[in-house]
Design an enzyme around this catalytic site. Sequence first.
Site, PDB file in Angstrom:
ATOM      1  N   LEU A  88      47.079   5.391  48.548  1.00  0.00           N
ATOM      2  CA  LEU A  88      47.635   6.504  47.780  1.00  0.00           C
ATOM      3  C   LEU A  88      49.080   6.149  47.469  1.00  0.00           C
ATOM      4  O   LEU A  88      49.883   5.943  48.385  1.00  0.00           O
ATOM      5  CB  LEU A  88      47.564   7.800  48.575  1.00  0.00           C
ATOM      6  CG  LEU A  88      46.214   8.531  48.597  1.00  0.00           C
ATOM      7  CD1 LEU A  88      45.130   7.702  49.268  1.00  0.00           C
ATOM      8  CD2 LEU A  88      46.354   9.879  49.299  1.00  0.00           C
ATOM      9  N   ILE A  89      49.405   6.034  46.189  1.00  0.00           N
ATOM     10  CA  ILE A  89      50.724   5.552  45.797  1.00  0.00           C
ATOM     11  C   ILE A  89      51.423   6.581  44.924  1.00  0.00           C
ATOM     12  O   ILE A  89      50.815   7.181  44.042  1.00  0.00           O
ATOM     13  CB  ILE A  89      50.617   4.193  45.070  1.00  0.00           C
ATOM     14  CG1 ILE A  89      52.002   3.580  44.856  1.00  0.00           C
ATOM     15  CG2 ILE A  89      49.830   4.299  43.766  1.00  0.00           C
ATOM     16  CD1 ILE A  89      51.979   2.098  44.598  1.00  0.00           C
ATOM     17  N   LYS A 139      48.333  18.006  50.774  1.00  0.00           N
ATOM     18  CA  LYS A 139      47.928  16.708  51.319  1.00  0.00           C
ATOM     19  C   LYS A 139      46.434  16.696  51.644  1.00  0.00           C
ATOM     20  O   LYS A 139      45.764  15.678  51.446  1.00  0.00           O
ATOM     21  CB  LYS A 139      48.747  16.392  52.571  1.00  0.00           C
ATOM     22  CG  LYS A 139      50.218  16.111  52.301  1.00  0.00           C
ATOM     23  CD  LYS A 139      50.394  14.821  51.516  1.00  0.00           C
ATOM     24  CE  LYS A 139      51.855  14.464  51.312  1.00  0.00           C
ATOM     25  NZ  LYS A 139      52.545  14.106  52.552  1.00  0.00           N
ATOM     26  N   GLY A 142      51.502   6.257  53.028  1.00  0.00           N
ATOM     27  CA  GLY A 142      52.833   5.854  53.482  1.00  0.00           C
ATOM     28  C   GLY A 142      53.446   6.836  54.461  1.00  0.00           C
ATOM     29  O   GLY A 142      54.667   6.858  54.624  1.00  0.00           O
ATOM     30  N   GLN A 195      54.320  15.769  57.859  1.00  0.00           N
ATOM     31  CA  GLN A 195      54.040  14.549  58.601  1.00  0.00           C
ATOM     32  C   GLN A 195      54.365  14.669  60.086  1.00  0.00           C
ATOM     33  O   GLN A 195      54.623  13.665  60.753  1.00  0.00           O
ATOM     34  CB  GLN A 195      54.804  13.378  57.975  1.00  0.00           C
ATOM     35  CG  GLN A 195      54.306  13.035  56.582  1.00  0.00           C
ATOM     36  CD  GLN A 195      55.110  11.943  55.901  1.00  0.00           C
ATOM     37  OE1 GLN A 195      55.884  11.236  56.540  1.00  0.00           O
ATOM     38  NE2 GLN A 195      54.935  11.801  54.599  1.00  0.00           N
ATOM     39  N   CYS A 243      64.502  23.443  35.648  1.00  0.00           N
ATOM     40  CA  CYS A 243      64.750  22.930  37.000  1.00  0.00           C
ATOM     41  C   CYS A 243      65.478  21.601  36.851  1.00  0.00           C
ATOM     42  O   CYS A 243      65.639  21.089  35.743  1.00  0.00           O
ATOM     43  CB  CYS A 243      63.452  22.783  37.804  1.00  0.00           C
ATOM     44  SG  CYS A 243      62.341  21.516  37.168  1.00  0.00           S
TER      45      CYS A 243
END
Length: 487
Positions: free
Chosen positions: A186-187, A268, A290, A299, A460
Amino acid sequence: MYYLLKLFPEITIKSRSVRRHMTRCLTANVRNTLKPLDARIGVREAWDLLRVTLPEPAAPGLAEEVEARLSRLPGIQEVQEVREVDFSTLEEIAESVVPRWRERIAGRRFRVSAKRRGSHAFTSADMERHLGAALLAAAPDARVDLNRPEVDVTVEVAEGRLRLIDRRLPGLGGYPLGLQGQAMALISGGYDSPVAAWRMIRRGIKTHFLFFNLGGPEHERGVREVTHHLWQRYSLSHRVNFISVPFEPVVGEILRQVPDGMMGVVLKRMMVRAASRIARRHRVPALVTGDAIAQVSSQTLTNLALIDDASELPLLRPLLTEDKQAIIAQAREIDTARFAESMPEYCGVISRRPNTRARRDQVAEAEAGFDFTVLDAAIEAAEVTRSDRLADPEPAPRPDAALAEAGAGDAVSVIDIRAPAEREAAPLRLAAGRCLEIPFYELQQRAPELPDDRRYFLYCDQGVMSRMQALHLHDRGLTHFGVYQAS
């Protein structure tokens, strides 16, 4: 002149059959990598090394490009540029060796390590003693140390030829690509995910790339660039896939249905759900992320376990215990940091009070109202690009990716959708017109209350969240919203 490729040391300690298989795989990878440069380049394998021979005469710049590619190919520990000369006596060997090593051993401890193949009038020990004496005579301030030398003078002869190593280039190490199967990384284009993918490539894993698009064509363009860089530089011997998934509608559904503190974890989980299904479709058995413990709120060890629960496949995290600065340093080494430094931060959701220790019952409750047909549609809309086509001209953007810019007129308002703290840190100054302040996490609820006889343009810092919010409002039929682009 030719090149000798020394094997990664872990390859040399394998069993005979495994070592032979790895060497053959590396030989094939070297051929695949160098053949596009010149089909006449020769690649020959031996028990403990590979030999690469360039055609004569070689095209200008060919040697430099060959060296660059070989030094980045997984499985190679060292690239040696070698020249061979004829000899008949030990004195002739000394005449070739001493000038090359005299300055390197000056004032240092050294030893001579000789290798010999074939039939000669002298032994390897004779050659070491003779060359040692000649070197001491040429560099009187040096001294011999057989146990702890500072310089190891290596000399190799084969039959009547002396092999001289002109240069040594460090290799990438690791295992030959494709030897350990496949994975899907997953990038996102930041520092972490390219480094994680590179580490898998170095260990011999054929790594495909999966991208969840949160920021439209600009986001995808940047990620395609870093992916093409990784493939071309470190895994050119194999073609892999780059898969792009339009994830903005999924983010919109999360913003509408998921409580604020659970948004990050749920996002996620939706990503790994989609990744599992896409990877299975392509017969790839593992996912790579990552993630690093405690780097962001999603995380924490607790939240990572909840994210794992949503995946049908194992999740590999090669950066799990790395410090951020170590990751950035490695990104600079592999030359992906420059992409991260120029890419805006595309955050799918930003919680005001993210839950760092979510419970399974909280996750289940948060996802209860989520419309999973939105996720299904995103997976079905995924687009696959082969790695060697990533540099091709990009297709035209999707129709929903082009939103109107702010125009002139009295019936126009700008809505600053940043969080209050961001607004206070950098207030938006308008030359004319009225500015409303509605945080992005309240906009979907409050937008229907705004008069529909006006045009509203969202603002934004990067324009990413504004664009996503405007797209979601358009999907709900509120077409009088656009994106404000400050001059």
